[in-house]
Design a protein around this motif. Structure first.
Motif, short mmCIF file in Angstrom:
data_model
loop_
_atom_site.label_atom_id
_atom_site.label_comp_id
_atom_site.label_asym_id
_atom_site.label_seq_id
_atom_site.Cartn_x
_atom_site.Cartn_y
_atom_site.Cartn_z
N ASP A 183 -0.58 -19.18 24.81
CA ASP A 183 0.47 -19.39 25.68
C ASP A 183 1.67 -18.54 24.88
O ASP A 183 1.44 -18.10 23.56
N SER A 184 2.68 -18.48 25.62
CA SER A 184 3.68 -17.71 25.20
C SER A 184 3.55 -16.44 24.62
O SER A 184 4.10 -16.10 23.49
N ILE A 185 2.96 -15.74 25.27
CA ILE A 185 2.71 -14.18 25.01
C ILE A 185 4.10 -13.29 25.38
O ILE A 185 4.30 -13.54 26.32
N ILE A 186 4.39 -12.61 24.13
CA ILE A 186 5.48 -11.87 24.42
C ILE A 186 5.15 -10.33 24.56
O ILE A 186 4.56 -9.56 23.86
N THR A 187 5.55 -9.96 25.69
CA THR A 187 5.27 -8.48 26.00
C THR A 187 6.58 -7.47 25.76
O THR A 187 6.51 -6.12 25.97
N GLU A 188 7.68 -8.10 25.74
CA GLU A 188 8.86 -7.30 25.63
C GLU A 188 9.08 -6.72 24.17
O GLU A 188 8.35 -7.01 23.41
N ARG A 189 9.82 -5.86 24.20
CA ARG A 189 9.91 -4.94 23.05
C ARG A 189 10.75 -5.70 21.89
O ARG A 189 11.61 -6.02 22.23
N MET A 190 9.85 -5.67 20.85
CA MET A 190 10.52 -6.56 19.77
C MET A 190 10.64 -6.09 18.47
O MET A 190 10.67 -6.54 17.36
N THR A 191 10.35 -4.53 18.27
CA THR A 191 10.51 -3.90 17.05
C THR A 191 11.70 -3.41 16.79
O THR A 191 12.61 -2.96 17.85
N LEU A 192 12.30 -3.25 15.61
CA LEU A 192 13.47 -2.74 15.16
C LEU A 192 13.41 -1.04 14.84
O LEU A 192 13.07 -0.73 13.84
N ASP A 193 13.75 -0.23 16.00
CA ASP A 193 13.44 1.18 15.57
C ASP A 193 14.93 2.00 16.07
O ASP A 193 15.14 2.96 15.78
N TYR A 194 15.57 1.44 17.00
CA TYR A 194 16.72 2.12 17.56
C TYR A 194 17.67 1.22 17.67
O TYR A 194 17.57 -0.26 17.43
N LEU A 195 19.00 1.54 17.94
CA LEU A 195 20.31 0.84 18.02
C LEU A 195 20.03 -0.14 19.11
O LEU A 195 20.47 -1.20 18.92
N GLU A 196 19.54 0.25 20.23
CA GLU A 196 19.25 -0.60 21.48
C GLU A 196 18.50 -1.98 21.10
O GLU A 196 18.69 -3.01 21.38
N ASP A 197 17.62 -1.66 20.12
CA ASP A 197 16.47 -2.67 19.66
C ASP A 197 17.50 -3.57 18.70
O ASP A 197 17.15 -4.86 18.88
N TYR A 198 18.27 -3.26 18.06
CA TYR A 198 19.05 -3.83 17.06
C TYR A 198 20.21 -4.81 17.86
O TYR A 198 20.26 -6.05 17.79
N ASN A 199 20.75 -4.27 18.92
CA ASN A 199 21.42 -4.97 19.93
C ASN A 199 21.11 -6.15 20.69
O ASN A 199 21.30 -7.38 20.71
N MET A 200 19.80 -5.81 21.02
CA MET A 200 19.04 -6.94 21.69
C MET A 200 18.50 -7.88 20.87
O MET A 200 18.61 -9.12 21.01
N LEU A 201 18.01 -7.52 19.66
CA LEU A 201 17.57 -8.56 18.67
C LEU A 201 18.52 -9.58 18.24
O LEU A 201 18.40 -10.58 18.09
N CYS A 202 19.86 -9.03 18.05
CA CYS A 202 20.83 -9.71 17.68
C CYS A 202 21.23 -10.57 18.75
O CYS A 202 21.71 -11.95 18.32
N LYS A 203 21.46 -10.22 20.02
CA LYS A 203 21.67 -11.16 20.87
C LYS A 203 20.51 -12.34 21.09
O LYS A 203 20.74 -13.62 21.18
N LEU A 204 19.26 -11.95 20.94
CA LEU A 204 18.32 -13.00 20.97
C LEU A 204 18.14 -13.94 19.77
O LEU A 204 18.06 -15.15 19.97
N ARG A 205 18.80 -13.47 18.43
CA ARG A 205 18.97 -14.28 17.42
C ARG A 205 20.16 -15.36 17.67
O ARG A 205 19.80 -16.64 17.26
N MET A 206 20.97 -14.86 18.43
CA MET A 206 22.29 -15.91 18.61
C MET A 206 21.68 -17.06 19.68
O MET A 206 22.34 -18.30 19.71
N ILE A 207 20.46 -16.75 20.16
CA ILE A 207 19.98 -17.86 21.27
C ILE A 207 18.92 -18.88 20.34
O ILE A 207 18.91 -19.81 20.56
N VAL A 208 17.86 -18.13 19.54
CA VAL A 208 16.85 -19.03 19.14
C VAL A 208 17.19 -19.13 17.50
O VAL A 208 16.50 -19.87 16.85
N GLY A 209 18.28 -18.37 16.78
CA GLY A 209 18.46 -18.63 15.37
C GLY A 209 17.26 -17.56 14.58
O GLY A 209 16.56 -17.04 15.14
N ASN A 210 17.58 -17.62 13.77
CA ASN A 210 16.82 -16.70 12.47
C ASN A 210 15.36 -17.06 12.43
O ASN A 210 14.31 -16.26 12.36
N LEU A 211 15.11 -18.49 12.47
CA LEU A 211 13.81 -18.96 12.65
C LEU A 211 13.10 -19.45 13.91
O LEU A 211 12.23 -20.15 13.74
#
Length: 250
Positions: A183-211
């Protein structure tokens, strides 16, 4: 009392990156990216060893390790396999899991499942299909013995960023791919290589937290489909780059 086994997690990181320079020092909540990775590793009862390079630019990574009181190793900047081999020799490690500092939301549950599979009789356990396509929830589990063999068959100056290709060339290497979770398979892009990745991951962190767990992350991505649109176009570019580098080795 109960003794908790802490498996070694080799956090592979260097400060130099052509696509997003010094990304390991970017802010990620209260911490930098590398601090976040270390703390997430400890949260999952893994024993972190930050595996960085001898390059002068990476001294700041060493300073962070000293500040946080975690083990570190400095080795070859181009030969990742040699760096891991020498780190295992230094700390007498027989098996380990690789945690890339690019994978900000790696899943500790998947890491432990991978290590358990390695212990069942394999030399290397490759990431799940979804993780390999960009989900980045789990890395490789490896025996130090197979890393030693791989290093013995190539010149020290070899670029081993695509390390799995060198392991696969070893005769009789016992290799298996970890199955995707039920369950809970993640297919979205989750690696940090580009500025767009950083922006996406920061927004996600605001929802789920660092852990945030894999389950919480999958739920957040489902409830907020706009998040994956921030960087989804980079995934094909990233995959093509991976294929190109792999083809150069074969």
């Amino acid at each position: 009392f109960t003794i908790v086994r802490m498996d070694s997690a080799l956090i592979t990181v260097r400060s130099q990156s052509s696509r997003l320079p010094n990304k390991c020092f970017l802010e990620f909540g209260e911490f930098s990216v590398i601090e976040h990775i270390i703390k997430r590793t400890l949260h999952y009862n893994l024993s972190p060893i930050v595996c960085t390079t001898n390059a002068k630019e990476d001294i700041e990574i060493v300073n962070i390790c000293k500040l946080l009181g975690v083990k570190y190793f400095c080795g070859s900047s181009i030969n990742k396999l040699q760096r891991w081999r020498d780190c295992c020799r230094e700390y007498k490690i027989e098996l380990f899991h690789t945690v890339d500092a690019d994978d900000l939301f790696f899943c500790g549950e998947e890491v432990k499942r991978s290590l358990d599979l390695l212990r069942s009789g394999f030399d290397m356990v490759s990431p799940t299909p979804s993780a390999s396509r960009g989900g980045c929830t789990v890395g490789f589990s490896l025996r130090s013995e197979i890393v030693e063999k791989a290093c013995s068959e190539i010149p020290e100056s070899t670029d081993t960023e695509m390390m799995w290709n060198f392991i696969k060339k070893i005769k009789d290497a016992r290799i298996i791919t970890l199955n995707d979770p039920s369950d809970s398979i993640i297919t979205e892009r989750m690696t940090l290589d580009y500025l767009e990745d950083y922006n996406m991951l920061c927004k996600l962190r605001m929802i789920v937290g660092n852990l945030g767990t894999r389950h919480e992350i999958a739920k957040a991505l489902k409830n907020h489909p706009e998040l994956s649109k921030i960087n989804f176009f980079r995934n094909e570019q990233w995959l093509n780059n991976q294929r190109k580098k792999s083809n150069e080795i074969i």
